[in-house]
Design a protein around this motif. Structure first.
Motif, PDB file in Angstrom:
ATOM      1  N   HIS A  66       0.823  -1.314   0.113  1.00  0.00           N
ATOM      2  CA  HIS A  66       0.018  -0.037  -0.163  1.00  0.00           C
ATOM      3  C   HIS A  66       0.930   1.301   0.013  1.00  0.00           C
ATOM      4  O   HIS A  66       0.600   1.937  -0.831  1.00  0.00           O
ATOM      5  CB  HIS A  66      -0.817  -0.110   1.255  1.00  0.00           C
ATOM      6  CG  HIS A  66      -2.105   0.893   1.220  1.00  0.00           C
ATOM      7  ND1 HIS A  66      -3.046   0.994   2.103  1.00  0.00           N
ATOM      8  CD2 HIS A  66      -2.102   2.112   0.555  1.00  0.00           C
ATOM      9  CE1 HIS A  66      -3.812   2.038   1.882  1.00  0.00           C
ATOM     10  NE2 HIS A  66      -3.103   2.971   1.056  1.00  0.00           N
ATOM     11  N   ILE A  76       1.348   4.036  -3.129  1.00  0.00           N
ATOM     12  CA  ILE A  76       1.161   5.817  -2.944  1.00  0.00           C
ATOM     13  C   ILE A  76       2.510   6.300  -3.168  1.00  0.00           C
ATOM     14  O   ILE A  76       2.432   7.462  -4.006  1.00  0.00           O
ATOM     15  CB  ILE A  76       0.839   5.997  -1.410  1.00  0.00           C
ATOM     16  CG1 ILE A  76      -0.346   5.523  -0.785  1.00  0.00           C
ATOM     17  CG2 ILE A  76       1.282   7.378  -1.107  1.00  0.00           C
ATOM     18  CD1 ILE A  76      -0.814   5.826   0.528  1.00  0.00           C
ATOM     19  N   TRP A 112      -6.757  12.213  -7.470  1.00  0.00           N
ATOM     20  CA  TRP A 112      -6.280  10.846  -6.863  1.00  0.00           C
ATOM     21  C   TRP A 112      -5.750  11.244  -5.375  1.00  0.00           C
ATOM     22  O   TRP A 112      -5.970  10.512  -4.434  1.00  0.00           O
ATOM     23  CB  TRP A 112      -5.127  10.353  -7.712  1.00  0.00           C
ATOM     24  CG  TRP A 112      -4.756   9.127  -7.062  1.00  0.00           C
ATOM     25  CD1 TRP A 112      -5.355   7.838  -7.639  1.00  0.00           C
ATOM     26  CD2 TRP A 112      -3.746   8.883  -6.061  1.00  0.00           C
ATOM     27  NE1 TRP A 112      -4.478   6.827  -6.875  1.00  0.00           N
ATOM     28  CE2 TRP A 112      -3.555   7.519  -6.151  1.00  0.00           C
ATOM     29  CE3 TRP A 112      -3.045   9.708  -5.478  1.00  0.00           C
ATOM     30  CZ2 TRP A 112      -2.858   7.047  -4.978  1.00  0.00           C
ATOM     31  CZ3 TRP A 112      -2.142   9.157  -4.598  1.00  0.00           C
ATOM     32  CH2 TRP A 112      -2.208   7.793  -4.299  1.00  0.00           C
ATOM     33  N   PHE A 117      -8.178  11.701  -2.687  1.00  0.00           N
ATOM     34  CA  PHE A 117      -9.081  10.432  -2.184  1.00  0.00           C
ATOM     35  C   PHE A 117      -8.047   9.615  -1.479  1.00  0.00           C
ATOM     36  O   PHE A 117      -8.202   8.758  -0.755  1.00  0.00           O
ATOM     37  CB  PHE A 117      -9.587   9.636  -3.573  1.00  0.00           C
ATOM     38  CG  PHE A 117     -11.026   9.911  -3.972  1.00  0.00           C
ATOM     39  CD1 PHE A 117     -11.909   9.855  -3.358  1.00  0.00           C
ATOM     40  CD2 PHE A 117     -11.111  11.069  -4.929  1.00  0.00           C
ATOM     41  CE1 PHE A 117     -13.347  10.073  -3.510  1.00  0.00           C
ATOM     42  CE2 PHE A 117     -12.532  11.199  -5.413  1.00  0.00           C
ATOM     43  CZ  PHE A 117     -13.719  10.887  -4.761  1.00  0.00           C
ATOM     44  N   TYR A 118      -6.656   9.208  -1.983  1.00  0.00           N
ATOM     45  CA  TYR A 118      -5.890   8.237  -1.499  1.00  0.00           C
ATOM     46  C   TYR A 118      -4.843   8.581  -0.688  1.00  0.00           C
ATOM     47  O   TYR A 118      -4.380   7.720  -0.274  1.00  0.00           O
ATOM     48  CB  TYR A 118      -5.449   7.423  -2.471  1.00  0.00           C
ATOM     49  CG  TYR A 118      -6.903   6.646  -3.533  1.00  0.00           C
ATOM     50  CD1 TYR A 118      -7.489   5.842  -2.792  1.00  0.00           C
ATOM     51  CD2 TYR A 118      -7.157   7.303  -4.495  1.00  0.00           C
ATOM     52  CE1 TYR A 118      -8.502   5.150  -3.514  1.00  0.00           C
ATOM     53  CE2 TYR A 118      -8.407   6.666  -5.288  1.00  0.00           C
ATOM     54  CZ  TYR A 118      -9.191   5.551  -4.621  1.00  0.00           C
ATOM     55  OH  TYR A 118     -10.126   5.169  -5.262  1.00  0.00           O
ATOM     56  N   ALA A 153      -6.135   0.801   7.520  1.00  0.00           N
ATOM     57  CA  ALA A 153      -6.567   0.952   6.166  1.00  0.00           C
ATOM     58  C   ALA A 153      -6.984  -0.806   5.955  1.00  0.00           C
ATOM     59  O   ALA A 153      -7.989  -1.145   5.192  1.00  0.00           O
ATOM     60  CB  ALA A 153      -5.804   1.454   4.998  1.00  0.00           C
ATOM     61  N   SER A 173     -10.102  -0.519   2.972  1.00  0.00           N
ATOM     62  CA  SER A 173     -10.490   0.602   2.171  1.00  0.00           C
ATOM     63  C   SER A 173      -9.261   1.261   2.097  1.00  0.00           C
ATOM     64  O   SER A 173      -8.489   1.535   3.107  1.00  0.00           O
ATOM     65  CB  SER A 173     -11.589   1.295   2.383  1.00  0.00           C
ATOM     66  OG  SER A 173     -11.811   2.429   1.474  1.00  0.00           O
ATOM     67  N   TRP A 174      -8.794   1.947   0.977  1.00  0.00           N
ATOM     68  CA  TRP A 174      -7.532   2.843   0.786  1.00  0.00           C
ATOM     69  C   TRP A 174      -8.103   4.285   0.638  1.00  0.00           C
ATOM     70  O   TRP A 174      -7.070   5.265   0.787  1.00  0.00           O
ATOM     71  CB  TRP A 174      -6.758   2.444  -0.636  1.00  0.00           C
ATOM     72  CG  TRP A 174      -6.114   1.263  -0.560  1.00  0.00           C
ATOM     73  CD1 TRP A 174      -6.110   0.241   0.394  1.00  0.00           C
ATOM     74  CD2 TRP A 174      -4.907   1.033  -1.261  1.00  0.00           C
ATOM     75  NE1 TRP A 174      -5.421  -0.499   0.200  1.00  0.00           N
ATOM     76  CE2 TRP A 174      -4.450  -0.156  -0.854  1.00  0.00           C
ATOM     77  CE3 TRP A 174      -4.570   1.465  -2.234  1.00  0.00           C
ATOM     78  CZ2 TRP A 174      -3.490  -0.942  -1.491  1.00  0.00           C
ATOM     79  CZ3 TRP A 174      -3.469   0.698  -3.025  1.00  0.00           C
ATOM     80  CH2 TRP A 174      -2.879  -0.379  -2.540  1.00  0.00           C
ATOM     81  N   GLN A 175      -9.443   4.549   0.599  1.00  0.00           N
ATOM     82  CA  GLN A 175      -9.930   6.014   0.631  1.00  0.00           C
ATOM     83  C   GLN A 175      -9.699   6.588   2.023  1.00  0.00           C
ATOM     84  O   GLN A 175     -10.150   6.141   2.933  1.00  0.00           O
ATOM     85  CB  GLN A 175     -11.437   5.936   0.220  1.00  0.00           C
ATOM     86  CG  GLN A 175     -11.616   5.703  -1.175  1.00  0.00           C
ATOM     87  CD  GLN A 175     -12.871   6.121  -1.626  1.00  0.00           C
ATOM     88  OE1 GLN A 175     -13.409   6.972  -1.183  1.00  0.00           O
ATOM     89  NE2 GLN A 175     -13.460   5.147  -2.325  1.00  0.00           N
TER      90      GLN A 175
END
Length: 422
Positions: free
Chosen positions: A152, A156, A338, A341-342, A361, A366-368
C-alpha cells in the motif's frame, strides 16, 4: 564518452536523490520535516537558476558556435561534487541507520551531537521503535506483492511521482524557452524570461517551506493541482491568441504579457505544492526496514515518468501546439482528485503514527482516506498551543497565522514547541 558520463552521472544523481530526503527526514523534528526538505529543494532550484544563468551568459558573450560556450558550464559544475566530497565527513550519520545496523553507541553519540541534552531521551524512543521492527526484512519483491504490508505505501509512493509528472511542470522546466516563444516572444527574449521565471521560482520556494508544516502535504498538493489546472487553461487561451494574433490583428504583447504572468504563477504553484512534498512523503510512511527501498522506488518512478513526459512534450508541441496546455490541465485535475481520495496526511505525525494508517486501512478494507477512522488521516496534526505543544490536535483548531509564525525562525526559546510526543 557522453553516454558513459550520462550513466555515471545518472547513478550519482539518483543516489543523492535517494539519500537526501531520507537523511533530512530522519534528522528532523516531526513538526519540521517538511520545512527541512523544502529548504533543500530551494537550494536545488538555486542550482537550476545558476546553471541556466551561466548557460545564457556564456552563450551571449561567446556565441553558440564557440566550444567554450558548452565547456565552461561543465567545468563550473565540478565545484559542487568536489565541495560535497570535502565536507560530507563532517555531517553526522543518521541515528536510525546506526541503530538499524546494531551500532547503538554511535547512534547515541550522533543523537547527542544533533540534539544535545535531548539525545538520551531520543535514543530510548528510537530503541523502542527498533525493537518493534527488529527481525523484519523487506525486499523490493515484497514491496510489489499485494499481500505484503508495504504494498500500500509503495503504491502511494509510485502514484505521487506519476502525479507529479502529470502536472506537466517537468515539461515547462525543460522547454521553458519554447513555451515563451509559443506566446509570441523572440528566442533571446524567451531565454531571458525563462531565467526570470527560474529566479521567481527560487524566491517563491520560501513560501513552500513556511507552509508545508503549517498546512500539511495534502492541502498543498490538492491546491497546487487546482491552481495548475486553472493556469494551464489560461495558458491555452493565451497561446491560442498568440498563434492567431494576425488573424485578430492584435499585438503579441496582448497574449504574451498575461501568459507570462500566468506561467510565473504556475511555476510558483508547482514549487509550493508539488516539488518537495512528493519526495517527502516516502520518507514518512515507510518503517526503517523499508524506507531506503521506498525512497529508491520513488527515484526510479520519477526518472521513468519524467522521461516519458520529456519525450512526449516536443511531440505534443509539434502536433497540438497550444492545445498541449489543455492536456496538462486535465492531467493536473486527475492528479489532484487521486491525491484527495487516497493520500493520507503524513505531516505532524511520527513515522510510527503514519505507518498505523496502513494497518487501519487494512482493517477497514479501504484505501480511501475519508473512510478510515472517520477521515482522521485526512487532516494534519499540530502541537496544541493550549498545553504548550505537549499534545497534538487537528491543525484546523490552530489559527493559520500561528502555524505560519511557528515555521519562521525565532530567537526566543520559549516559543519552540515541546518535543514530547509520548
Amino acid at each position: 564518452m557522453m553516454l558513459a558520463g550520462r550513466v555515471i552521472m545518472g547513478l550519482g544523481v539518483g543516489g543523492i536523490d535517494c539519500v537526501i530526503p531520507t537523511y533530512s527526514s530522519e534528522l528532523s523534528e516531526d513538526e519540521a520535516r517538511g520545512k527541512a526538505l523544502a529548504q533543500e529543494f530551494q537550494s536545488n532550484i538555486f542550482g537550476l537558476l545558476m546553471a541556466f544563468g551561466i548557460n545564457l551568459l556564456v552563450t551571449v558573450v561567446l556565441g553558440k558556435s564557440n566550444q567554450w560556450a558548452w565547456r565552461i558550464p561543465i567545468v563550473v559544475m565540478q565545484v559542487y561534487p568536489i565541495a560535497l566530497m570535502a565536507f560530507v565527513e563532517r555531517l553526522p550519520e543518521s541515528p536510525r541507520w546506526f541503530i538499524y545496523n546494531g551500532r547503538e553507541t554511535e547512534a547515541q553519540a550522533a543523537l547527542n551531537t544533533i540534539y544535545g541534552n535531548d539525545g538520551d531521551a531520543r535514543f530510548e524512543d528510537l530503541m523502542d521503535s527498533h525493537e518493534k521492527e527488529k527481525g523484519q526484512h523487506v525486499s523490493y519483491l515484497n514491496m510489489i506483492q499485494p499481500s505484503h504490508p508495504q504494498f500500500h505505501p509503495t503504491v502511494i509512493t509510485i502514484m505521487c511521482q506519476i502525479n507529479q509528472a502529470l502536472t506537466g511542470y517537468g515539461a515547462v522546466s525543460v522547454y521553458g524557452p519554447q513555451i515563451f516563444e509559443l506566446l509570441g516572444f523572440s528566442v533571446r527574449t524567451s531565454e531571458v524570461l525563462t531565467l526570470a521565471n527560474y529566479t521567481s521560482y527560487f524566491f517563491l520556494m520560501t513560501i513552500a517551506w513556511i507552509l508545508i508544516d503549517a498546512l500539511g502535504r495534502r492541502k498543498l498538493l490538492v491546491h497546487g493541482s487546482l491552481w495548475l489546472t486553472v493556469s494551464f487553461l489560461l495558458l491555452a487561451l493565451c497561446g491560442g491568441l498568440a498563434m492567431h494574433r494576425q488573424q485578430f490583428d492584435i499585438s503579441y504583447l496582448l497574449p504574451g504579457i498575461p501568459g507570462t504572468i500566468v506561467l510565473f504563477f504556475a511555476t510558483g504553484a508547482f514549487g509550493i505544492g508539488w516539488l518537495s512534498t512528493v519526495w517527502l512523503i516516502p520518507t514518512e510512511i515507510f518503517p526503517t526496514t523499508a524506507r531506503a527501498q521506498g525512497t529508491a522506488i520513488s527515484v526510479i518512478i520519477w526518472g521513468l515518468a519524467n522521461f516519458a513526459i520529456t519525450l512526449l512534450t516536443p511531440i505534443m508541441f509539434n502536433n497540438l501546439a497550444y492545445f498541449i496546455f489543455i492536456v496538462f490541465a486535465a492531467t493536473n485535475a486527475i492528479a489532484g482528485v487521486w491525491t484527495w481520495f487516497y493520500l493520507p496526511e503524513s505531516g505532524g505525525r511520527s513515522f510510527e503514527d503514519n505507518q498505523q494508517f496502513f494497518v487501519d486501512a487494512k482493517e477497514e478494507g479501504s484505501w480511501q482516506v475519508r473512510k478510515i477512522r472517520g477521515g482522521e488521516y485526512g487532516v494534519m496534526k499540530y502541537p496544541n498551543p493550549e498545553d504548550q505543544g505537549d499534545t497534538l490536535v487537528d491543525a484546523e483548531r490552530v489559527p493559520l497565522l500561528r502555524r505560519v509564525e511557528d515555521q519562521l525562525p525565532s530567537m526566543d526559546p520559549s516559543r519552540e514547541p515541546s518535543r514530547d510526543r509520548s
